[in-house]
Design a protein around this motif. Structure first.
Motif, PDB file in Angstrom:
ATOM      1  N   SER A 105      49.574 -16.324  18.485  1.00 36.51           N
ATOM      2  CA  SER A 105      48.902 -17.625  18.520  1.00 36.51           C
ATOM      3  C   SER A 105      49.939 -18.748  18.511  1.00 36.51           C
ATOM      4  O   SER A 105      50.707 -18.881  17.557  1.00 36.51           O
ATOM      5  CB  SER A 105      47.992 -17.774  17.297  1.00 36.51           C
ATOM      6  N   TYR A 107      49.517 -21.837  17.956  1.00 35.08           N
ATOM      7  CA  TYR A 107      49.285 -22.724  16.810  1.00 35.08           C
ATOM      8  C   TYR A 107      49.902 -22.127  15.546  1.00 35.08           C
ATOM      9  O   TYR A 107      50.598 -22.812  14.794  1.00 35.08           O
ATOM     10  CB  TYR A 107      47.777 -22.959  16.603  1.00 35.08           C
ATOM     11  N   ARG A 216      40.176 -13.319  22.418  1.00 34.12           N
ATOM     12  CA  ARG A 216      41.314 -13.947  21.749  1.00 34.12           C
ATOM     13  C   ARG A 216      40.866 -15.128  20.912  1.00 34.12           C
ATOM     14  O   ARG A 216      39.987 -15.878  21.312  1.00 34.12           O
ATOM     15  CB  ARG A 216      42.356 -14.373  22.786  1.00 34.12           C
ATOM     16  N   TYR A 217      41.514 -15.278  19.756  1.00 31.85           N
ATOM     17  CA  TYR A 217      41.242 -16.393  18.847  1.00 31.85           C
ATOM     18  C   TYR A 217      42.447 -17.328  18.929  1.00 31.85           C
ATOM     19  O   TYR A 217      43.536 -16.960  18.494  1.00 31.85           O
ATOM     20  CB  TYR A 217      41.066 -15.851  17.419  1.00 31.85           C
ATOM     21  N   PHE A 218      42.275 -18.482  19.558  1.00 33.30           N
ATOM     22  CA  PHE A 218      43.389 -19.402  19.810  1.00 33.30           C
ATOM     23  C   PHE A 218      44.606 -18.629  20.337  1.00 33.30           C
ATOM     24  O   PHE A 218      45.717 -18.774  19.836  1.00 33.30           O
ATOM     25  CB  PHE A 218      43.732 -20.211  18.557  1.00 33.30           C
ATOM     26  N   GLY A 219      44.356 -17.769  21.336  1.00 32.31           N
ATOM     27  CA  GLY A 219      45.446 -17.086  22.035  1.00 32.31           C
ATOM     28  C   GLY A 219      45.821 -15.720  21.497  1.00 32.31           C
ATOM     29  O   GLY A 219      46.637 -15.020  22.094  1.00 32.31           O
ATOM     30  N   ALA A 220      45.265 -15.298  20.370  1.00 29.62           N
ATOM     31  CA  ALA A 220      45.726 -14.040  19.760  1.00 29.62           C
ATOM     32  C   ALA A 220      44.587 -13.030  19.606  1.00 29.62           C
ATOM     33  O   ALA A 220      43.464 -13.399  19.236  1.00 29.62           O
ATOM     34  CB  ALA A 220      46.318 -14.329  18.387  1.00 29.62           C
TER      35      ALA A 220
END
Ligand SMILES: NC(=O)c1ccc[n+]([C@@H]2O[C@H](COP(=O)([O-])OP(=O)(O)OC[C@H]3O[C@@H](n4cnc5c(N)ncnc54)[C@H](OP(=O)(O)O)[C@@H]3O)[C@@H](O)[C@H]2O)c1
Length: 251
Positions: A105, A107, A216-220
């Motif tokens: 992620s 972030y 994916r959760y914010f990219g991950a």
């Protein structure tokens, strides 16, 4: 005690300022709105004069990879430098449970970089790892939306109310520095996809939540326990159903 709250006008920051003032402390909110910008250093020298504690609960306006990394590294370097000069004795920052185990992620990579700077910054510190805020559920759904479909994995999540986050941060701010990390979380665990499905239903939002282990959760991609804290986490008191039904808590 003078406590400067960077991001003191935000969701968590405004609550931290109010709670510290209720306890009789001189809590000073600092943000671009009050003439303090941690990216440029503007206003930092003045606001930190006489401060014993700095609490950083600011957030990046953009979650884009380069922008968010630049925000947390530049602002933290500036803040550490000005805080050291001002003789600040305790540096407190809010970060996210699981930051160290979700490197995909962007972030959370930026939050990790922020934490590394604090750990090597030379000022006694406390890093508070919080789980996802109840107030953040809509943003999570929006981020995971494609058309009218919201894709989320069936992993565990233990979200908490912003008010409980602020209570924990305010308490830690006026305690002895931990020189380490403390985890805070909500009192209940949920399945991530089911939580957001329920939240959208309560908001009369017609989007469909699809359970997808690879979403994916914010990219991950997430593992079963990526978002939940360890057994020593300090738990908040506010349950999801109480938060949902008490407008004063839900903002
Ligand atoms: N969302 C979650 O579920 C979650 C979970 C765990 C931890 N956290 C952490 O919680 C923290 C606070 O989040 P939040 O939702 O309370 O944020 P927020 O409501 O978006 O507030 C952000 C604050 O940062 C300030 N700010 C922005 N740019 C700044 C700058 N250049 N210099 C100084 N201040 C600046 C803003 O000031 P203006 O209003 O003046 O722009 C505002 O006061 C974040 O660090 C986040 O990583 C979030």
């Amino acid at each position: 005690m003078k406590v400067v709250v960077i991001g003191g006008t935000g969701l968590i920051g405004s609550r931290v300022v109010a709670k510290l003032r209720d306890e009789g402390h001189d809590a000073v909110p600092a943000s671009p709105d009050t003439g303090v910008n941690t990216l440029t250093g503007q206003g930092l020298e003045d606001v930190l004069q006489g401060a014993s504690v700095v609490v950083d609960v600011s957030n990046s306006p953009s979650f884009e990879e380069m922008a968010v990394m630049n925000f947390f590294t530049t602002s933290t370097r500036n803040l550490l430098r000005y805080a050291a000069t001002a003789g600040v004795r305790h540096y407190v920052a809010l970060s996210v449970v699981g930051t160290e185990r979700i490197p995909d992620s962007p972030y959370l990579r930026a939050k990790n970089a922020q934490e590394s700077l604090i750990k090597s910054g030379g000022i006694p510190y406390s890093i508070v790892h919080a789980t996802q805020f109840f107030e953040f559920m809509k943003r999570i759904a929006d981020e995971a939306t494609d058309g009218t479909t919201v894709r989320l994995p069936p992993v565990l999540i233990q979200p908490m109310a912003a008010d409980d986050v602020a209570t924990a941060v305010a308490k830690i701010a006026v305690s002895t520095p931990l020189n380490g990390i403390v985890e805070v979380a909500g009192p209940q665990q949920f399945r991530f996809d089911e939580l957001i499905r329920q939240d959208l239903r309560e908001r009369h939002d017609s989007r469909t939540v699809v359970t997808d282990p690879h979403a994916r959760y914010f990219g991950a991609e997430l593992a079963e326990r990526s978002l939940v804290p360890g057994k020593d986490a300090r738990l908040g008191e506010i349950r999801l159903e109480d938060w949902s039904h008490r407008p004063a808590l839900a903002k």
